[in-house]
Design a protein around this motif. Structure first.
Motif, PDB file in Angstrom:
ATOM      1  N   MET A  99      28.640  55.496  48.149  1.00  0.00           N
ATOM      2  CA  MET A  99      29.878  55.945  47.512  1.00  0.00           C
ATOM      3  C   MET A  99      30.588  54.751  46.883  1.00  0.00           C
ATOM      4  O   MET A  99      31.116  53.886  47.559  1.00  0.00           O
ATOM      5  N   LYS A 100      30.558  54.665  45.571  1.00  0.00           N
ATOM      6  CA  LYS A 100      31.226  53.573  44.873  1.00  0.00           C
ATOM      7  C   LYS A 100      32.669  53.960  44.580  1.00  0.00           C
ATOM      8  O   LYS A 100      32.986  55.111  44.322  1.00  0.00           O
ATOM      9  N   GLN A 101      33.540  52.965  44.590  1.00  0.00           N
ATOM     10  CA  GLN A 101      34.957  53.197  44.340  1.00  0.00           C
ATOM     11  C   GLN A 101      35.403  52.339  43.164  1.00  0.00           C
ATOM     12  O   GLN A 101      34.853  51.263  42.899  1.00  0.00           O
ATOM     13  N   ASN A 102      36.401  52.823  42.450  1.00  0.00           N
ATOM     14  CA  ASN A 102      36.988  52.062  41.356  1.00  0.00           C
ATOM     15  C   ASN A 102      37.588  50.763  41.880  1.00  0.00           C
ATOM     16  O   ASN A 102      38.307  50.754  42.877  1.00  0.00           O
ATOM     17  N   ASP A 103      37.294  49.641  41.211  1.00  0.00           N
ATOM     18  CA  ASP A 103      37.733  48.333  41.710  1.00  0.00           C
ATOM     19  C   ASP A 103      39.247  48.183  41.727  1.00  0.00           C
ATOM     20  O   ASP A 103      39.799  47.591  42.655  1.00  0.00           O
ATOM     21  N   VAL A 104      39.933  48.691  40.700  1.00  0.00           N
ATOM     22  CA  VAL A 104      41.391  48.546  40.634  1.00  0.00           C
ATOM     23  C   VAL A 104      42.049  49.363  41.745  1.00  0.00           C
ATOM     24  O   VAL A 104      42.943  48.877  42.457  1.00  0.00           O
ATOM     25  N   ARG A 105      41.589  50.585  41.916  1.00  0.00           N
ATOM     26  CA  ARG A 105      42.138  51.443  42.972  1.00  0.00           C
ATOM     27  C   ARG A 105      41.856  50.845  44.353  1.00  0.00           C
ATOM     28  O   ARG A 105      42.738  50.804  45.216  1.00  0.00           O
ATOM     29  N   THR A 106      40.638  50.376  44.552  1.00  0.00           N
ATOM     30  CA  THR A 106      40.310  49.772  45.843  1.00  0.00           C
ATOM     31  C   THR A 106      41.054  48.457  46.024  1.00  0.00           C
ATOM     32  O   THR A 106      41.424  48.093  47.150  1.00  0.00           O
ATOM     33  N   GLY A 107      41.310  47.747  44.920  1.00  0.00           N
ATOM     34  CA  GLY A 107      42.100  46.516  45.005  1.00  0.00           C
ATOM     35  C   GLY A 107      43.508  46.785  45.511  1.00  0.00           C
ATOM     36  O   GLY A 107      44.046  46.016  46.318  1.00  0.00           O
ATOM     37  N   ALA A 108      44.103  47.890  45.070  1.00  0.00           N
ATOM     38  CA  ALA A 108      45.424  48.268  45.581  1.00  0.00           C
ATOM     39  C   ALA A 108      45.341  48.610  47.057  1.00  0.00           C
ATOM     40  O   ALA A 108      46.229  48.265  47.847  1.00  0.00           O
ATOM     41  N   SER A 109      44.250  49.272  47.464  1.00  0.00           N
ATOM     42  CA  SER A 109      44.045  49.593  48.876  1.00  0.00           C
ATOM     43  C   SER A 109      43.871  48.327  49.704  1.00  0.00           C
ATOM     44  O   SER A 109      44.386  48.222  50.823  1.00  0.00           O
ATOM     45  N   VAL A 110      43.144  47.354  49.154  1.00  0.00           N
ATOM     46  CA  VAL A 110      42.954  46.066  49.837  1.00  0.00           C
ATOM     47  C   VAL A 110      44.303  45.390  50.081  1.00  0.00           C
ATOM     48  O   VAL A 110      44.599  44.917  51.180  1.00  0.00           O
ATOM     49  N   ALA A 111      45.138  45.337  49.034  1.00  0.00           N
ATOM     50  CA  ALA A 111      46.454  44.706  49.154  1.00  0.00           C
ATOM     51  C   ALA A 111      47.321  45.435  50.174  1.00  0.00           C
ATOM     52  O   ALA A 111      47.998  44.809  50.998  1.00  0.00           O
ATOM     53  N   ALA A 112      47.296  46.777  50.143  1.00  0.00           N
ATOM     54  CA  ALA A 112      48.107  47.555  51.067  1.00  0.00           C
ATOM     55  C   ALA A 112      47.646  47.361  52.507  1.00  0.00           C
ATOM     56  O   ALA A 112      48.464  47.212  53.426  1.00  0.00           O
TER      57      ALA A 112
ATOM     58  N   THR B 117      47.865  35.228  49.697  1.00  0.00           N
ATOM     59  CA  THR B 117      47.385  35.834  48.457  1.00  0.00           C
ATOM     60  C   THR B 117      45.936  35.461  48.155  1.00  0.00           C
ATOM     61  O   THR B 117      45.098  36.328  47.872  1.00  0.00           O
ATOM     62  N   LEU B 118      45.615  34.181  48.235  1.00  0.00           N
ATOM     63  CA  LEU B 118      44.290  33.712  47.840  1.00  0.00           C
ATOM     64  C   LEU B 118      43.194  34.085  48.823  1.00  0.00           C
ATOM     65  O   LEU B 118      42.013  34.089  48.467  1.00  0.00           O
ATOM     66  N   THR B 119      43.567  34.379  50.067  1.00  0.00           N
ATOM     67  CA  THR B 119      42.544  34.730  51.049  1.00  0.00           C
ATOM     68  C   THR B 119      41.760  35.974  50.635  1.00  0.00           C
ATOM     69  O   THR B 119      40.570  36.092  50.948  1.00  0.00           O
ATOM     70  N   LEU B 120      42.396  36.903  49.928  1.00  0.00           N
ATOM     71  CA  LEU B 120      41.695  38.102  49.481  1.00  0.00           C
ATOM     72  C   LEU B 120      40.646  37.753  48.427  1.00  0.00           C
ATOM     73  O   LEU B 120      39.512  38.248  48.469  1.00  0.00           O
ATOM     74  N   ALA B 121      41.011  36.890  47.479  1.00  0.00           N
ATOM     75  CA  ALA B 121      40.045  36.446  46.468  1.00  0.00           C
ATOM     76  C   ALA B 121      38.921  35.641  47.110  1.00  0.00           C
ATOM     77  O   ALA B 121      37.750  35.738  46.712  1.00  0.00           O
ATOM     78  N   PHE B 122      39.260  34.835  48.111  1.00  0.00           N
ATOM     79  CA  PHE B 122      38.265  34.033  48.829  1.00  0.00           C
ATOM     80  C   PHE B 122      37.245  34.933  49.520  1.00  0.00           C
ATOM     81  O   PHE B 122      36.031  34.717  49.434  1.00  0.00           O
ATOM     82  N   PHE B 123      37.736  35.983  50.184  1.00  0.00           N
ATOM     83  CA  PHE B 123      36.828  36.927  50.821  1.00  0.00           C
ATOM     84  C   PHE B 123      35.961  37.625  49.777  1.00  0.00           C
ATOM     85  O   PHE B 123      34.756  37.815  49.980  1.00  0.00           O
TER      86      PHE B 123
ATOM     87  N   TYR C 131      39.561  40.595  43.966  1.00  0.00           N
ATOM     88  CA  TYR C 131      40.298  39.820  42.972  1.00  0.00           C
ATOM     89  C   TYR C 131      41.529  40.593  42.512  1.00  0.00           C
ATOM     90  O   TYR C 131      42.616  40.020  42.335  1.00  0.00           O
ATOM     91  N   TRP C 132      41.359  41.906  42.311  1.00  0.00           N
ATOM     92  CA  TRP C 132      42.508  42.755  41.991  1.00  0.00           C
ATOM     93  C   TRP C 132      43.478  42.785  43.164  1.00  0.00           C
ATOM     94  O   TRP C 132      44.693  42.723  42.972  1.00  0.00           O
ATOM     95  N   GLY C 133      42.944  42.870  44.369  1.00  0.00           N
ATOM     96  CA  GLY C 133      43.796  42.871  45.550  1.00  0.00           C
ATOM     97  C   GLY C 133      44.639  41.619  45.640  1.00  0.00           C
ATOM     98  O   GLY C 133      45.830  41.669  45.981  1.00  0.00           O
ATOM     99  N   SER C 134      44.046  40.476  45.317  1.00  0.00           N
ATOM    100  CA  SER C 134      44.768  39.212  45.342  1.00  0.00           C
ATOM    101  C   SER C 134      45.878  39.201  44.287  1.00  0.00           C
ATOM    102  O   SER C 134      46.995  38.719  44.540  1.00  0.00           O
ATOM    103  N   PHE C 135      45.587  39.751  43.129  1.00  0.00           N
ATOM    104  CA  PHE C 135      46.587  39.838  42.056  1.00  0.00           C
ATOM    105  C   PHE C 135      47.771  40.717  42.476  1.00  0.00           C
ATOM    106  O   PHE C 135      48.937  40.318  42.345  1.00  0.00           O
ATOM    107  N   PHE C 136      47.463  41.904  42.997  1.00  0.00           N
ATOM    108  CA  PHE C 136      48.523  42.818  43.436  1.00  0.00           C
ATOM    109  C   PHE C 136      49.351  42.200  44.559  1.00  0.00           C
ATOM    110  O   PHE C 136      50.579  42.330  44.590  1.00  0.00           O
ATOM    111  N   PHE C 137      48.681  41.529  45.485  1.00  0.00           N
ATOM    112  CA  PHE C 137      49.393  40.952  46.614  1.00  0.00           C
ATOM    113  C   PHE C 137      50.275  39.790  46.164  1.00  0.00           C
ATOM    114  O   PHE C 137      51.365  39.576  46.703  1.00  0.00           O
ATOM    115  N   GLY C 138      49.828  39.038  45.165  1.00  0.00           N
ATOM    116  CA  GLY C 138      50.643  37.949  44.633  1.00  0.00           C
ATOM    117  C   GLY C 138      51.944  38.460  44.033  1.00  0.00           C
ATOM    118  O   GLY C 138      53.009  37.861  44.234  1.00  0.00           O
ATOM    119  N   LEU C 139      51.878  39.568  43.290  1.00  0.00           N
ATOM    120  CA  LEU C 139      53.094  40.174  42.744  1.00  0.00           C
ATOM    121  C   LEU C 139      54.035  40.611  43.863  1.00  0.00           C
ATOM    122  O   LEU C 139      55.249  40.429  43.789  1.00  0.00           O
TER     123      LEU C 139
END
Length: 315
Positions: A1-14, A45-51, A200-208
């Protein structure tokens, strides 16, 4: 089951946010100064991009996680994370004048609702609800900032960071950078997006989000602002709770995982006397050591077997 990266990035940040990032984020700026806050927020913030980078390179995956000892320790961390979320809800409600019994039962109710909501469809439901919870969190913070500006409430001046504050920030950064590596929630999300690019999207959202928290920290809160803050805290804690509920499905199956999660939600009060920061700091040493163990094992496996990221689980 693949998920949209932007949507999953928001889930990662949350999922990564926790209620502590709101409360501790403001307290760090107000009590430890901008220097310590910058170290803490940058690592957060950067830990999400690092992972995401580690996952994308194939260093982390089922070839590491499915090893029994790693899996047991990772799931124990999820139990700790769940206790933390319950504690956060409890403390915030008590600070707002709710009785101890009322705050405790409210925390239990939130835990049960979001744990049971994940039972049927698991990760896909968690990602979907996380996006709504994240949007509501960001909106609530913007509303608080708008209320502060509109009402022209008194401002708080940030102190200068001492050497002790900077050292605290550096140690916190070590804990934060190691956090996702041993976190089942993030391994699951990396697995369904194709090697972790959503992070990477998660890191961006979390930075904001971190920048908005810093702006919010400048204001002395009124009663109305505290009410909206409670909404934000409930959104970020519940998004992490539902992610933990899905992570706990890894124990054996979703039935066993759900029962264990519900038991923790019911009896987390054993740890209620331990402060949020103290509880987080105590577990920090274990999380750092566990992350180093995982990375060492991952490198060893990749060198020995030449294996990269692969999936063996559906959600």
């Amino acid at each position: 089951m693949k998920q949209n990266d932007v949507r999953t990035g928001a889930s990662v940040a949350a999922s990564w946010a926790w209620g502590t990032s709101l409360i501790v984020g403001m307290q760090t700026a107000q009590q430890k100064g901008l220097g310590a806050w910058c170290i803490w927020a940058l690592a957060n913030t950067l830990t999400l991009a690092f992972f995401g980078l580690l996952a994308r390179r194939g260093l982390l995956g089922r070839h590491v996680f499915d090893r029994p000892r790693i899996k047991v320790m990772a799931l124990l961390i999820q139990c700790f994370c769940l206790v933390m979320q319950m504690n956060i809800i409890f403390v915030v409600l008590k600070d707002m004048g709710v009785s101890e019994t009322g705050a405790y039962l409210s925390a239990v109710a939130v835990g049960w609702v979001f744990t049971l909501a994940m039972y049927r469809h698991g990760l896909s439901t968690s990602i979907w609800t996380d996006c709504w919870q994240w949007g509501m969190t960001m909106l609530a913070i913007v509303v608080i900032i708008g209320m502060g500006l509109w009402q022209d409430v008194p401002r708080i001046a940030f102190p200068e960071s001492s050497s002790g504050d900077i050292l605290w920030g550096i140690w916190s950064a070590c804990i934060l950078l190691s956090g996702p590596i041993g976190d089942v929630q993030h391994w699951q999300r990396a697995e369904v997006t194709g090697r972790g690019t959503a992070f990477y999207w998660g890191s961006f959202f979390f930075g904001l989000y971190m920048l908005l928290v810093l702006v919010m920290a400048h204001f002395q809160f009124t009663t109305d602002m505290n009410i909206v803050l409670l909404l934000a805290v409930l959104c970020v804690t519940s998004s992490t709770i539902d992610s933990i509920a899905v992570a706990m499905h890894e124990i054996s199956d979703r039935k066993v995982g759900t029962v264990v999660a519900l038991l923790i939600c019911s009896f987390w009060g054993v740890f209620a006397h331990v402060g949020i920061i103290e509880l987080w700091s105590r577990a920090g040493v274990f999380r750092v050591a566990f992350a180093l163990l995982i990375l060492g094992m991952a490198v060893s496996v990749v060198k020995k077997e030449g294996t990269a990221w692969h999936t063996s689980k559906t959600y």
